[in-house]
Each structure stands twice: as structure tokens, then as C-alpha cells.
Design an enzyme around this catalytic site. Structure first.
Site, short mmCIF file in Angstrom:
data_model
loop_
_atom_site.label_atom_id
_atom_site.label_comp_id
_atom_site.label_asym_id
_atom_site.label_seq_id
_atom_site.Cartn_x
_atom_site.Cartn_y
_atom_site.Cartn_z
N SER A 52 43.82 49.25 43.18
CA SER A 52 44.13 47.89 43.91
C SER A 52 45.52 47.67 43.39
O SER A 52 45.56 46.62 43.94
CB SER A 52 42.91 46.81 43.17
OG SER A 52 43.21 46.66 42.78
N ASP A 74 45.96 37.29 38.59
CA ASP A 74 44.15 37.04 38.81
C ASP A 74 44.22 37.63 37.53
O ASP A 74 44.85 38.33 36.65
CB ASP A 74 43.65 37.19 39.71
CG ASP A 74 43.53 39.11 40.02
OD1 ASP A 74 44.34 39.55 38.93
OD2 ASP A 74 42.76 39.28 41.12
N HIS A 95 45.55 42.29 38.42
CA HIS A 95 46.65 42.08 39.11
C HIS A 95 47.95 41.22 38.93
O HIS A 95 47.98 39.75 38.42
CB HIS A 95 46.50 41.77 40.27
CG HIS A 95 45.32 42.84 40.50
ND1 HIS A 95 43.76 42.90 40.60
CD2 HIS A 95 45.32 43.88 40.46
CE1 HIS A 95 42.53 43.19 40.80
NE2 HIS A 95 43.47 44.59 40.82
#
Length: 367
Positions: free
Chosen positions: A40, A332, A335
Site C-alpha cells: 500500500s 493514517d 501510511h
């Protein structure tokens, strides 16, 4: 074609146009293409096409600072590291997600000559790392998708030209964090069956096989990232009285050291291989230890989320988000913000051996 210049000038103009039209490789580009593998941290939208995946970022408030202020599938308030690296090497845009190119809505089913992204949120070095998120594209499957692109490229350019194209292209591999999270999550079955040292050794060996396979399909120039200080992300701090999980950090460092040793040996084994090992841990540790140097004022809490450190609930539409994203390291609970990603890429692209070995990314692509 009429031409008032000399025949030689006409020839070079024609050749330049041919390179741009046929190969998409202009003077502004430092590499002909970039192929991105990973999780991600560099996913630019592949997971948007996975029906049951819980690891998605195709909803607000993700993308609040992206062009158009719309979520794109990036786990960020704006651009991620893949986007900034693409800019550094002169690409017009970040390589598109593979699944967008083979989706039913894409009738052309064609792959751009300038590269493709195979990265998927939740992916790890090991298959099954994504089980927590129900669905992701494992690294081994990402390489299978790349093999399809490789075959298409050979058909389009011919074997010799395709090999030349790929030998100058950049292969970026950003992976490993989810494996480490999986080992250190509470009640982990893996941790009950193997030691941390055995687990790390297996991670490195498994990644080695993947890199060898990419070499079989034309890869020569690799950007390989280590694992960052995962124990200091908001999700881990939230579980550890707001402090870093030093055990997770310790084994991230051990993995990074083993990875560097493996890459040194692999370069001797694989003909034409060259690489830049990027020290994510060192860069982000500096963000955390001396935040004011980089304009950060918040090193513990996420910008978007809910609860303690905004890490008890992920960045979802009901979450709140900070007004000044540029002063946060984390967007978040896992990340980095767009700002942190940009500074990171700036650091490793031109940085010293403190941040990238045996050469930085710019030295790799100009070699």
C-alpha cells in the site's frame, strides 16, 4: 516531408519524434519505463479492482490533496512515493495500476510503454500476508502479471529491443512491512511456529527468488526498499501506550541488514544486475527524532482517523482529519503523508550512502 534544414538535422528531428511516438521515451525521461511492485505504500489503485478487499483507499478523505481532491486508491492525502519517484525520473505520470489496464471497462487492453504498477495494499513478501484484509495481489502474483506485460512488450518491440528497453528501465520493489506487522500482531500464529530470526531469514530468501525471476524477465536496475520503523507508526504506538514497539523495530533492522547482504551476493550472481538499496528506516527515524528539521510538528498521531492517536479507527469517511497535513509524518494509522513521501524520495534519490547503497537512485539510472 519537406525540410529546410540540412539532411542530418532532418534525420535527428525524425528520430526524436520516432522515439517519442513509438517508445514514449523523451529527453525529459531518465528511464524508458518504471515497473512498480509492492504494497500500500506504492499502490496507485490496483486494490480498487479487488471486490472483497478491505485494504482500499477509494473513498474520502484519501486524496484530499490529490489533483481534483478525489480518492484514487492511494493510501495518502495526495501522492505517494511511487508518484514522486516517477516525477524524479521524468515520467509524465505515475505508471497506471495493472488491473485498470485489464479491466472490462478498458477495451484497448494495451500496456503503456512507460511502465505499469502491480503494487497492492495488503501484499507482503509471503503469500497469505493479506489474510487480515481478505484480498490483495501477492508479490508472486504481481510478478505473474508482469510476465504478461513482458510478453506483450516482446511482441510489440521484438525480443532484442524489449530487452534493451527493460535493461534501462527501473524496477521498484517496496515490500515487507505487512510481513513484519503479521509477525508482531497480537496472537500471531506465525510467531508461535517460528522464531523471529527464522522468519526474517525466510523473508529475505523468498524475496531473493522473486528478484531472480524478475531478472529472468529483463529486469536489471532495481530500487529495493528496506522496512521502515514500523514499530513507530500510530497503529503500533496505540497498542504500546503511545510509545514505539521497539521489538518490531529491532527485527525490521535485522531484516534490512540481511537484505543488504543478500543484494550484494545477488549482484555477483545475476549478470548485469545493479541496484539501489533504499534505507527507509534511517530516513523515517530522522523524521521522528528531529521533526523540526523537516517541518513536522506531529510524529505520533495520524492525521486521519479516530480515537487515541487517531489510530483506533482507520481513515474512513466518518473519521476526522487534520487541517495542516504538511506538519504530520503519518496520514493514517500506517501510511505517510504526501509531504513525508516527497521528502523521503528527495532524500534517497540524490542522497549519500547514509540513505541509499551502494548508490543513490539517480546514480543507478545514470550508470
Amino acid at each position: 516531408m519537406a525540410c529546410n534544414f540540412s539532411q542530418m538535422t532532418c534525420f535527428f528531428i525524425f528520430l526524436s519524434l520516432l522515439l517519442v511516438v513509438c517508445f514514449g521515451f523523451s529527453k525529459a525521461q531518465k528511464v524508458p519505463a518504471m515497473y512498480v511492485f509492492g504494497d500500500s505504500l506504492v499502490d496507485v489503485g490496483n486494490n480498487n479492482y479487488l471486490k472483497i478487499s478491505l485494504a482500499k483507499a477509494d473513498f474520502p478523505h484519501n486524496g484530499i490533496d490529490f489533483l481534483g481532491k478525489k480518492p484514487t486508491g492511494r493510501f495518502s492525502n495526495g501522492k505517494n512515493s511511487a508518484d514522486f519517484l516517477a516525477e524524479k525520473v521524468g515520467l509524465v505520470a505515475s505508471p497506471p495500476p495493472y488491473l485498470s489496464l485489464v479491466s472490462k471497462s478498458n477495451k484497448s487492453n494495451a500496456f503503456p510503454i512507460t511502465g505499469v504498477s502491480f503494487a497492492s495494499g495488503g501484499a507482503g513478501i509471503f503469500n497469505g500476508t493479506d489474510e487480515l484484509f481478505k484480498q490483495a495481489i501477492p508479490l508472486t502474483k504481481q510478478v505473474e502479471h508482469y510476465a504478461t506485460v513482458y510478453d506483450n512488450l516482446v511482441q510489440k518491440l521484438g525480443s532484442a529491443s524489449a530487452q534493451d528497453h527493460l535493461s534501462k528501465s527501473l524496477f521498484t520493489v517496496v515490500i515487507g512491512s505487512n510481513d513484519m506487522f503479521g509477525f508482531f500482531q497480537s496472537g500471531s500464529d506465525v510467531a508461535k511456529k517460528t522464531t523471529a530470526q527464522q522468519y526474517v531469514d525466510s523473508m529475505v530468501l523468498t524475496l531473493k527468488v522473486v528478484l531472480q525471476r524478475l531478472h529472468d524477465f529483463g529486469a536489471r536496475k532495481y530500487v529495493i526498499t528496506g522496512i521502515g520503523a514500523v514499530g513507530c507508526c500510530p497503529s503500533q504506538r496505540n497498542q504500546n501506550k503511545d510509545e514505539c514497539n521497539e521489538e518490531a523495530n529491532k527485527w525490521s533492522v535485522k531484516y534490512n541488514d540481511a537484505l543488504k547482504t543478500m543484494l550484494q551476493g545477488l549482484k555477483l550472481d545475476l549478470k548485469g544486475m545493479d541496484y539501489s538499496y533504499v534505507d527507509v528506516y534511517n530516513v523515517f527515524a530522522r523524521f521522528i527524532e528531529t521533526p523540526s528539521t523537516f517541518g513536522f510538528t506531529e510524529v505520533k498521531s495520524a492525521c486521519c482517523g479516530l480515537g487515541n492517536l487517531k489510530a483506533q479507527v482507520p481513515c474512513v469517511p466518518v473519521s476526522t482529519y487534520c487541517s495542516n497535513r504538511s506538519n504530520h509524518i503519518f496520514w493514517d494509522l500506517y501510511h505517510p503523508t504526501e509531504t513525508a513521501a516527497r521528502i523521503f524520495v528527495d532524500t534517497v534519490f540524490y542522497g549519500t550512502q547514509q540513505f541509499a547503497v551502494p548508490k543513490n537512485v539517480n546514480q543507478l539510472i545514470t550508470a
